[in-house]
Design a protein around this motif. Structure first.
Motif, PDB file in Angstrom:
ATOM      1  N   ASP A   1      -7.508   6.495  -2.475  1.00  0.00           N
ATOM      2  CA  ASP A   1      -6.746   7.328  -1.546  1.00  0.00           C
ATOM      3  C   ASP A   1      -5.303   6.853  -1.440  1.00  0.00           C
ATOM      4  OD1 ASP A   1      -9.023   8.780  -1.098  1.00  0.00           O
ATOM      5  OD2 ASP A   1      -9.592   7.645   0.691  1.00  0.00           O
ATOM      6  N   ALA A   2      -5.107   5.583  -1.782  1.00  0.00           N
ATOM      7  CA  ALA A   2      -3.769   4.997  -1.802  1.00  0.00           C
ATOM      8  C   ALA A   2      -3.679   4.053  -2.985  1.00  0.00           C
ATOM      9  CB  ALA A   2      -3.498   4.243  -0.501  1.00  0.00           C
TER      10      ALA A   2
ATOM     11  N   ARG B   1      -2.750   0.477  -4.246  1.00  0.00           N
ATOM     12  CA  ARG B   1      -2.654  -0.850  -3.617  1.00  0.00           C
ATOM     13  C   ARG B   1      -2.197  -1.848  -4.670  1.00  0.00           C
ATOM     14  NH1 ARG B   1      -5.534  -4.017   0.527  1.00  0.00           N
ATOM     15  NH2 ARG B   1      -5.974  -6.108  -0.294  1.00  0.00           N
TER      16      ARG B   1
ATOM     17  N   THR C   1       0.853  -1.184   0.000  1.00  0.00           N
ATOM     18  CA  THR C   1       0.000   0.000   0.000  1.00  0.00           C
ATOM     19  C   THR C   1       0.892   1.237   0.000  1.00  0.00           C
ATOM     20  OG1 THR C   1      -1.677  -1.209   1.271  1.00  0.00           O
ATOM     21  CG2 THR C   1      -1.874   1.196   1.186  1.00  0.00           C
ATOM     22  N   VAL C   2       0.716   2.068  -1.021  1.00  0.00           N
ATOM     23  CA  VAL C   2       1.565   3.244  -1.194  1.00  0.00           C
ATOM     24  C   VAL C   2       0.736   4.505  -0.963  1.00  0.00           C
ATOM     25  CG1 VAL C   2       3.113   4.496  -2.742  1.00  0.00           C
ATOM     26  CG2 VAL C   2       2.968   1.993  -2.882  1.00  0.00           C
ATOM     27  N   THR C   3       1.185   5.323  -0.004  1.00  0.00           N
ATOM     28  CA  THR C   3       0.542   6.607   0.287  1.00  0.00           C
ATOM     29  C   THR C   3       1.612   7.693   0.268  1.00  0.00           C
ATOM     30  OG1 THR C   3       0.863   6.475   2.680  1.00  0.00           O
ATOM     31  CG2 THR C   3      -1.106   5.395   1.779  1.00  0.00           C
ATOM     32  N   GLY C   4       1.199   8.904   0.551  1.00  0.00           N
ATOM     33  CA  GLY C   4       2.157  10.007   0.628  1.00  0.00           C
ATOM     34  C   GLY C   4       3.155   9.837   1.743  1.00  0.00           C
ATOM     35  N   ASP C   5       2.829   8.986   2.717  1.00  0.00           N
ATOM     36  CA  ASP C   5       3.727   8.763   3.847  1.00  0.00           C
ATOM     37  C   ASP C   5       4.715   7.630   3.613  1.00  0.00           C
ATOM     38  OD1 ASP C   5       2.478  10.780   5.339  1.00  0.00           O
ATOM     39  OD2 ASP C   5       0.911   9.382   5.995  1.00  0.00           O
TER      40      ASP C   5
ATOM     41  N   SER D   1       5.446   3.446   1.905  1.00  0.00           N
ATOM     42  CA  SER D   1       4.896   2.154   1.492  1.00  0.00           C
ATOM     43  C   SER D   1       4.746   1.239   2.701  1.00  0.00           C
ATOM     44  CB  SER D   1       5.804   1.482   0.458  1.00  0.00           C
ATOM     45  OG  SER D   1       5.960   2.311  -0.690  1.00  0.00           O
ATOM     46  N   ARG D   2       3.676   0.464   2.690  1.00  0.00           N
ATOM     47  CA  ARG D   2       3.441  -0.510   3.746  1.00  0.00           C
ATOM     48  C   ARG D   2       3.286  -1.888   3.119  1.00  0.00           C
ATOM     49  NH1 ARG D   2      -0.750   1.528   5.501  1.00  0.00           N
ATOM     50  NH2 ARG D   2      -2.365   0.068   4.830  1.00  0.00           N
TER      51      ARG D   2
END
Length: 229
Positions: free
Chosen positions: A193-194, A196, A157-161, A163-164
């Protein structure tokens, strides 16, 4: 497939199978909780099988010489190809002592990376679906490698914060996706929003991965009969 894939079977699976796989790994011998020997030793195995010893019950006062004698006798009688030490509990001095003794026996013995001393064959977890095989195996170049094979998956999962990374539960694998020939996996991408990324391996992906693995120093693979059989 170039390298052999050994399918790890429990005693119940071994007894219930109408036909046995070409390559078998016995899953598994255990350190006895009632003495200093071993339990769940096989009565008979096809010639060329692997014998697995794990530390589900860690050694507690077990004599490495006695353990080596028991396993050496079983492997000689049943003409086993080798011994797999699937030790997953870290930092146990008694496990380390048993490992040192068992990796010195004549029959090839591979041990999980937690206890892999210099020179002995090493047993590695499956190549993650988001890692190139050559990159993953590079730290062990020059060593004989036994590789775990599995239908693993992952969700990134990739967001502005950032990767998870998380494992993909087996029941959540998509029915269809795009193949990635370099990673030997399939993938799907969902945006919102992210971003995936869902990655997973099919049996065909595993076969392709093992064909490449041979050129990277992998001598054999071990997977679960219940998953890959």
């Amino acid at each position: 497939m170039a390298i052999p894939l050994y399918l790890a079977m429990t005693a119940a699976e071994f007894r219930a199978a109408d036909a046995l796989p070409e390559h078998i790994a016995w899953m598994a011998c255990h350190f006895s909780p009632y003495g200093t020997g071993l339990t769940n030793l096989p009565e008979r195995l096809p010639e060329g099988s692997l014998l697995i010893l794990n530390d589900r019950m860690p050694p507690d006062g077990h004599d490495p010489e006695r353990i080596a004698g028991i396993l050496g006798e079983v492997m000689a009688e049943q003409h086993c190809r080798g011994l797999l030490l699937d030790f997953q509990r870290p930092g146990n001095p008694e496990t380390a002592a048993v490992t040192r003794r068992l990796t010195a026996i004549t029959c090839p013995a591979a041990v999980s990376e937690r206890y892999a001393a210099d020179g002995c064959p090493v047993f590695l977890p499956p190549v993650p679906p988001f890692r190139l095989p050559a990159e993953y195996l590079a730290p062990w170049k020059g060593r004989e490698i036994w590789l775990e094979a599995a239908l693993d998956g992952a969700v990134i999962t990739v967001t502005g914060d950032g990767s998870r990374f998380a494992p993909l539960p087996p029941g959540d694998k998509p029915e269809a996706g795009f193949p990635d020939e370099a990673l030997h996996c399939h993938y799907r991408v969902e945006a919102g929003d992210a971003a995936r990324f869902t990655l997973w391996r099919t049996r065909e992906d595993v076969d392709a991965l093992l064909r490449e693995a041979e050129s990277l120093g992998v001598a054999l693979a071990v997977g679960l009969y219940q998953e890959l059989g």
